[in-house]
Write a protein that holds these residues in place. Structure first.
Motif, PDB file in Angstrom:
ATOM      1  N   ILE A 175       0.827  -1.207   0.000  1.00  0.00           N
ATOM      2  CA  ILE A 175       0.000   0.000   0.000  1.00  0.00           C
ATOM      3  C   ILE A 175       0.861   1.257   0.000  1.00  0.00           C
ATOM      4  N   LYS A 176       2.110   1.133   0.438  1.00  0.00           N
ATOM      5  CA  LYS A 176       3.003   2.287   0.468  1.00  0.00           C
ATOM      6  C   LYS A 176       3.418   2.734  -0.942  1.00  0.00           C
ATOM      7  N   SER A 183      -0.169  11.145   0.219  1.00  0.00           N
ATOM      8  CA  SER A 183      -0.803   9.832   0.382  1.00  0.00           C
ATOM      9  C   SER A 183       0.205   8.801   0.868  1.00  0.00           C
ATOM     10  N   THR A 184       1.392   8.831   0.289  1.00  0.00           N
ATOM     11  CA  THR A 184       2.443   7.893   0.695  1.00  0.00           C
ATOM     12  C   THR A 184       2.834   8.118   2.157  1.00  0.00           C
ATOM     13  N   VAL A 196      -0.110   6.767   4.549  1.00  0.00           N
ATOM     14  CA  VAL A 196      -0.204   5.298   4.664  1.00  0.00           C
ATOM     15  C   VAL A 196       1.051   4.720   5.299  1.00  0.00           C
ATOM     16  N   SER A 197       2.129   5.507   5.358  1.00  0.00           N
ATOM     17  CA  SER A 197       3.367   5.039   5.983  1.00  0.00           C
ATOM     18  C   SER A 197       3.414   5.367   7.472  1.00  0.00           C
TER      19      SER A 197
END
Length: 227
Positions: free
Chosen positions: A4-5, A32-33, A36-37
Motif C-alpha cells: 500500500i506504500k 498519500s504515501t 499510509v506510511s
C-alpha cells in the motif's frame, strides 16, 4: 500490506495519464504515501519544507521566466531586431558563430548564460531572423524554422564543448574526482587545457557549418531575386 506504500506511484501514473496538474499530482502522491506510511501531517510538511529549502537553488530558474516574459512584453525582442538591422554585412551564420564565440568565452570564465528559454528564444533567435531579413528580405517559414533550430543547436554546441574550459566547473571537478578515485593523478588545469583544445576545434567546425548555411541561403534567395 506493505504494497500500500506504493500508492503514490499509482497516483502519479493515473494523474499523468489523465493529464491533471503535475505539481498537484506529485504533492497528493507524496501526501498519500506519507499518511499510509504512518507519518502525521506535521511530520510530512516538515520533511517537505526541509527538502524544498535544501534544493531551493534548483527552482531559482523559475524566477527568470516571468522576467523574460515581461522583457519581451515591453520590447526586448523588437530592440534586438532593430540592433541587428543597423549592422551592415552581418549574416545569419556570422551572427550565430559570434554568439557561439561569446558563449564559449563566457564558459572559459565560468559565467553562466541561461541558455534556451532565457537567452536564445528571446534574444539570439530574433536577432538571427532579423539578420536574414535584412539581407534577403522576407524568407520562407521553413527557413525561419531552420534558423531557429540552428540558434538552439549552436547554443548546445558552444555550451557542451565550452563548459569544461573553466578550471573550477562542476564537470572538471567530477572528472578529476573520478580519475583520482581510479588511481590516476590528474589536475583540474590539465583537464581544462584539454577541453580548451576541443572547444577551439568545435568553434572552427561551427564557423564552417554556419558559413555553409549562409551560402545556401544566398544561393536560394539570390536566384529567386534574379528570376
Amino acid at each position: 500490506m506493505e504494497w500500500i506504500k506504493l500508492i503514490g506511484i499509482l497516483i502519479i501514473l493515473v494523474g499523468f495519464i489523465l493529464k491533471f496538474d503535475t505539481i498537484a499530482v506529485v504533492i497528493i502522491a507524496a501526501l498519500s504515501t506519507a499518511l499510509v506510511s504512518g507519518l502525521s501531517l506535521t511530520e510530512f510538511f516538515t520533511i517537505f519544507g526541509e527538502a524544498f529549502v535544501k534544493n531551493r537553488l534548483v527552482t531559482i530558474f523559475l524566477l527568470t521566466l516571468p522576467m523574460i516574459g515581461i522583457s519581451e512584453r515591453f520590447g526586448l525582442r523588437q530592440q534586438a531586431i532593430i540592433l541587428i538591422e543597423r549592422i551592415k554585412g552581418l549574416t545569419v551564420g556570422r551572427f550565430i558563430t559570434l554568439y557561439a564565440v561569446i558563449r564559449q568565452i563566457a564558459g572559459l570564465f565560468g559565467i553562466r548564460i541561461s541558455a534556451h528559454p532565457q537567452f536564445v528564444r528571446p534574444i539570439v533567435n530574433p536577432m538571427a531572423q532579423a539578420a536574414a531579413k535584412a539581407k534577403f528580405g522576407e524568407i520562407s517559414a521553413e527557413d525561419e524554422d531552420k534558423i531557429k533550430a540552428r540558434a538552439a543547436a549552436n547554443e548546445n554546441f558552444a555550451n557542451f564543448f565550452g563548459q569544461n574550459t573553466f578550471v573550477a566547473s562542476s564537470g572538471v571537478l567530477l572528472i578529476v574526482g573520478t580519475l583520482d578515485s581510479l588511481g590516476y593523478d590528474v589536475s583540474s588545469s590539465a583537464i581544462s587545457r584539454t577541453a580548451l583544445i576541443i572547444a577551439v576545434i568545435t568553434l572552427i567546425v561551427i564557423a564552417i557549418y554556419n558559413h555553409l548555411f549562409d551560402l545556401k541561403l544566398a544561393r536560394k534567395y539570390t536566384n529567386k531575386g534574379g528570376q
